[in-house]
Design an enzyme around this catalytic site. Structure first.
Site, PDB file in Angstrom:
ATOM      1  N   LYS A   1       8.035   5.210   9.518  1.00  0.00           N
ATOM      2  CA  LYS A   1       6.406   5.293   8.194  1.00  0.00           C
ATOM      3  C   LYS A   1       5.392   4.230   8.655  1.00  0.00           C
ATOM      4  CE  LYS A   1       8.967   2.905   4.570  1.00  0.00           C
ATOM      5  NZ  LYS A   1       7.978   1.611   4.676  1.00  0.00           N
ATOM      6  N   ASP A   2       6.310   2.769   9.812  1.00  0.00           N
ATOM      7  CA  ASP A   2       5.155   2.976   9.199  1.00  0.00           C
ATOM      8  C   ASP A   2       4.418   2.775  10.710  1.00  0.00           C
ATOM      9  OD1 ASP A   2       6.029   0.358   7.330  1.00  0.00           O
ATOM     10  OD2 ASP A   2       7.598  -0.243   8.937  1.00  0.00           O
TER      11      ASP A   2
ATOM     12  N   ARG B   1       1.118   5.178  -2.878  1.00  0.00           N
ATOM     13  CA  ARG B   1       1.718   6.619  -3.460  1.00  0.00           C
ATOM     14  C   ARG B   1       2.955   6.358  -4.386  1.00  0.00           C
ATOM     15  NH1 ARG B   1       6.690   7.464  -2.159  1.00  0.00           N
ATOM     16  NH2 ARG B   1       7.309   5.652  -0.834  1.00  0.00           N
ATOM     17  N   ARG B   2       3.222   4.897  -4.319  1.00  0.00           N
ATOM     18  CA  ARG B   2       4.616   5.044  -5.682  1.00  0.00           C
ATOM     19  C   ARG B   2       4.060   4.958  -7.286  1.00  0.00           C
ATOM     20  NH1 ARG B   2       7.863   1.675  -1.467  1.00  0.00           N
ATOM     21  NH2 ARG B   2       9.302   3.126  -0.776  1.00  0.00           N
TER      22      ARG B   2
ATOM     23  N   ARG C   1       4.574  -7.944  -2.669  1.00  0.00           N
ATOM     24  CA  ARG C   1       4.874  -7.502  -1.464  1.00  0.00           C
ATOM     25  C   ARG C   1       6.456  -7.549  -1.171  1.00  0.00           C
ATOM     26  NH1 ARG C   1       1.585  -7.498   3.556  1.00  0.00           N
ATOM     27  NH2 ARG C   1       3.350  -7.649   4.669  1.00  0.00           N
TER      28      ARG C   1
ATOM     29  N   ARG D   1      12.025  -9.368  -3.545  1.00  0.00           N
ATOM     30  CA  ARG D   1      10.752  -7.939  -4.393  1.00  0.00           C
ATOM     31  C   ARG D   1      11.787  -7.739  -5.527  1.00  0.00           C
ATOM     32  NH1 ARG D   1       8.064  -2.860  -1.071  1.00  0.00           N
ATOM     33  NH2 ARG D   1       7.546  -3.862   0.867  1.00  0.00           N
TER      34      ARG D   1
ATOM     35  N   CYS E   1      -0.722   4.463   6.215  1.00  0.00           N
ATOM     36  CA  CYS E   1       0.153   4.193   5.602  1.00  0.00           C
ATOM     37  C   CYS E   1       0.576   4.039   4.547  1.00  0.00           C
ATOM     38  CB  CYS E   1       1.486   3.663   6.304  1.00  0.00           C
ATOM     39  SG  CYS E   1       0.674   2.519   6.396  1.00  0.00           S
TER      40      CYS E   1
END
Length: 313
Positions: free
Chosen positions: A84-85, A132-133, A150, A156, A243
């Site tokens: 995804k990166d 997106r989330r 981040r 996190r 992304c």
């Protein structure tokens, strides 16, 4: 006559615990399945050195550029990325020689007191650095507050113990690979939150002219995973989204009436939670790129470009 000894493969990886774990998994497979020695080489990337939001740093590519340049220079022989990166635009100097079998692509919630999304109180603070989330979480209408964060998994989740947030959203694949899946308090159904294109998959990249390494890596490639992520990334590329855009996509291979079929679902949202465009498409796994492109064109016709423009402004 003695068999020539192949030199040790140098595998480039980011230095985070998750990246090293993922790269170590690929290294172990190369050792056992291809009978080669592998050495991990940690490389610092722009995304690791900065705590700024990804969108302000250019989004896609900040976690892979340094690894790719190390490959081109010959400092390493291959690099392992979270797919995804990886930018959707190809680098003609490099090739993704293997995409191994994908881990669970779904998102999870890690929350205080074992709470699920439906059990969170009004005003609960949920941490995520992903538009997106954020877009899909707000679209659920739960009345929670989204806090931009981040950092690595420890950082996190540590925000919860520190009382800064009530929960965080993460990729389940990362927790599984770290052996921490039991810390998730809810695995989120893709009907509620579609993952990032390529989430849960790894990309093994090497130089395009390194035939020996390409041949080794191809033994690790999984055809169904490659087809699925090809469809997702084709959609992302056609949307011209990176992304950091509020785009989710998930392709799955399922048995149809006439053999295997590819089913692709996608969403383009707004970080406010409304409006949202959700569409799906089907096709043959061998036509994965075309399926993704076709669905993206349909979403653009529904106004996806306007939603993404608002998100990037």
């Amino acid at each position: 006559m003695t068999t020539p000894v192949r030199p040790t493969l140098r595998l480039g990886t980011r230095a985070s615990a998750l990246a090293v774990t993922q790269s170590g998994m690929i290294a172990d497979r190369l050792r056992t399945e291809c009978d080669v020695d592998v050495e991990l080489v940690t490389i610092s990337t722009e995304g690791d050195r900065s705590s700024a939001p990804l969108a302000s740093m250019g989004g896609q590519g900040v976690f892979v550029a340094a690894l790719r340049e190390a490959l081109v220079r010959g400092d390493v022989d291959l690099a392992v990325h979270s797919l995804k990166d990886l930018p959707t635009s190809a680098d003609p100097r490099l090739t993704v020689a293997a995409i191994p079998r994908r881990e669970d692509p779904r998102d999870v919630l890690v929350a205080r007191d074992g709470l699920t999304l439906g059990e969170l109180p009004q005003g609960a603070r949920i941490g995520t650095g992903s538009p997106r989330r954020e877009a899909q979480l707000r679209a659920l209408g739960l009345g929670v507050e989204v806090v931009g964060i981040r950092g690595n998994v420890d950082t996190r989740i540590g925000r919860i113990a520190a009382g800064e947030v009530d929960g965080v959203l993460l990729a389940r694949a990362g927790l599984l690979r770290l052996g921490r899946a039991d810390e998730a308090t809810e695995v989120i159904d893709p009907l509620q939150m579609l993952p990032a294109p390529g989430q849960g998959a790894l990309a093994c990249e090497c130089r395009v002219d390194d035939d020996a390494t390409i041949q080794l890596l191809q033994r690790l490639d999984d055809g169904d995973t490659r087809a699925a992520v090809t469809a997702e990334r084709s959609l992302l590329a056609t949307l011209e989204a990176g992304c950091s855009a509020p785009v989710g996509a998930l392709a799955e291979i399922a048995e149809g009436d006439h053999g295997d079929e590819l089913w692709l679902r996608a969403v383009v949202g707004d970080v406010s939670g409304s409006p949202t465009i959700r569409l799906s498409a089907t096709g043959l796994p061998s036509e994965a790129a075309a399926v993704g492109e076709r669905l993206a064109v349909e979403m653009l016709a529904e106004g996806a470009d306007a939603l993404m423009a608002v998100a990037s402004s």
